[in-house]
Scaffold this active site. Structure first.
Site, PDB file in Angstrom:
ATOM      1  N   GLY A 190       0.815  -1.216   0.000  1.00  0.00           N
ATOM      2  CA  GLY A 190       0.000   0.000   0.000  1.00  0.00           C
ATOM      3  C   GLY A 190       0.843   1.257   0.000  1.00  0.00           C
ATOM      4  CB  ALA A 191       4.304   1.747  -0.967  1.00  0.00           C
ATOM      5  CB  ILE A 207       0.661   5.773   6.504  1.00  0.00           C
ATOM      6  CG1 ILE A 207      -0.112   6.792   7.366  1.00  0.00           C
ATOM      7  CG2 ILE A 207       1.760   5.115   7.328  1.00  0.00           C
ATOM      8  CD1 ILE A 207      -0.918   6.170   8.470  1.00  0.00           C
ATOM      9  N   GLY A 208       1.703   4.697   3.675  1.00  0.00           N
ATOM     10  CA  GLY A 208       2.580   3.811   2.921  1.00  0.00           C
ATOM     11  C   GLY A 208       3.552   4.578   2.053  1.00  0.00           C
ATOM     12  CB  SER A 235      -5.737   0.304  14.254  1.00  0.00           C
ATOM     13  OG  SER A 235      -6.579   1.379  14.602  1.00  0.00           O
ATOM     14  CE1 TYR A 277      -9.230  -0.434   9.850  1.00  0.00           C
ATOM     15  CE2 TYR A 277      -9.638   0.650  11.958  1.00  0.00           C
ATOM     16  CZ  TYR A 277      -8.814   0.407  10.867  1.00  0.00           C
ATOM     17  OH  TYR A 277      -7.576   1.000  10.803  1.00  0.00           O
TER      18      TYR A 277
END
Length: 313
Positions: free
Chosen positions: A21-22, A26-27, A153, A178
């Site tokens: 997920g870059a 954040i990634g 999280s 989640y």
């Protein structure tokens, strides 16, 4: 362990990091920071165009950046297998940074039929990690260590694993599912490190959380656009949200099994350091049961035996 910020990240020349997920949020901040320290960074993303655009942004700031794209859709186990096979062609991988995830979408399912949040956030992470362990082990044997970083999280604190309703067929609510997936992330990281230690592996598993940061992860939250300017004044930026993952991947003070995250008020923002685990996140029996269920659901077995003295599932 002292507080960690981006200023504490030292040179990473010669090392290779896979960041899922870059391409955004954040990634992207993780990938950008590592590239700035001369690491090779492999951006594992679903969309090649967006990944290439992210790579171009990094190169604009760091022309000598060593970057590559790895196609990965964590909502598709076939894609996960293919990504792991491609990643295995790297000469070394010093850390797999599991950052990709989804947050509070409407009830939907992965290509393999899993509820989306549990399927992407946990099962995709579990499968990718399991399949990449051989190269991580090889790197650790040759260079002294390698790491698996799993992003949890603060939402895990209210999470529970509803083993009888993992598919949402008996009712679905976005936030509880989640929270469940993030508890699963933390349980997995902890159990993985226990099993790695029992196997005398030099691979370390470390969990992190980004506090509450601005990122595309929140795109399904109602009224997000209305509150984003206000949140930007009180919560972590994407760069600050990247600090815990960077610490988990690179801080030499960590020995494996730790959980790090933002240490400010309510763990929502600030420098990274030791983070709080809920009672459920510290339950070894729950972690082992989740491990066994994850193997059954994905059909992928990391091949690590339970640590001695662990209770049966």
């Amino acid at each position: 362990m002292s507080d960690f910020t981006g200023a504490d990240l030292t040179g990473q020349s010669g090392r290779c990091f896979v960041v899922t997920g870059a391409n955004a949020g954040i990634g992207f901040a993780i990938a950008h920071a590592l590239a700035a320290q001369d690491a090779r960074v492999v951006l594992a993303c679903r969309n090649e165009d967006r990944a290439r655009a992210a790579m171009a942004r990094i190169v604009a700031d760091h022309p000598a950046a060593d970057l590559d794209f790895l196609p990965l859709d964590q909502g598709d186990l076939a894609s996960v297998r293919a990504a792991a096979a491609l990643a295995a062609k790297e000469p070394r991988i010093d850390a797999l940074i599991n950052n990709a995830g989804v947050m509070v979408p409407p009830l939907s399912f992965t290509r393999d039929g899993f509820e989306m949040q549990f399927g992407v956030n946990h099962l995709g992470t579990f499968a990718l990690t399991a399949l990449m362990l051989p190269l991580l082990e090889q790197t650790a044997t040759t260079y002294g260590e390698a790491r698996v970083v799993v992003t949890a999280s603060i939402a895990h604190k209210k999470g529970r694993i509803a083993f009888d309703n993992l598919d949402g067929s008996q009712g679905y609510a976005r936030m509880p599912f989640y929270q469940q997936s993030k508890l699963a992330n933390l349980l997995f990281a902890t159990e993985l490190d226990r099993r790695l230690r029992a196997a005398a592996s030099r691979v370390k598993a470390i969990a992190c959380h980004p506090g509450v940061a601005q990122s595309e992860l929140t795109r399904h939250i109602p009224l997000r656009r209305m509150f984003t300017p206000l949140l930007g004044m009180v919560l972590n930026t994407a760069e600050e949200g990247a600090w815990p993952a960077l610490q988990a991947a690179c801080d030499p003070a960590l020995s494996g099994g730790e959980y790090v995250g933002s240490r400010g008020i309510f763990e929502a923002r600030g420098p990274s350091g030791p983070a709080f685990r809920s009672i459920a996140a510290r339950d070894p029996e729950l972690a082992k049961r989740l491990w066994d269920v994850s193997v059954d659901m994905t059909g992928i077995d990391p091949g690590l035996s339970p640590a001695p003295g662990q209770p049966p599932a």
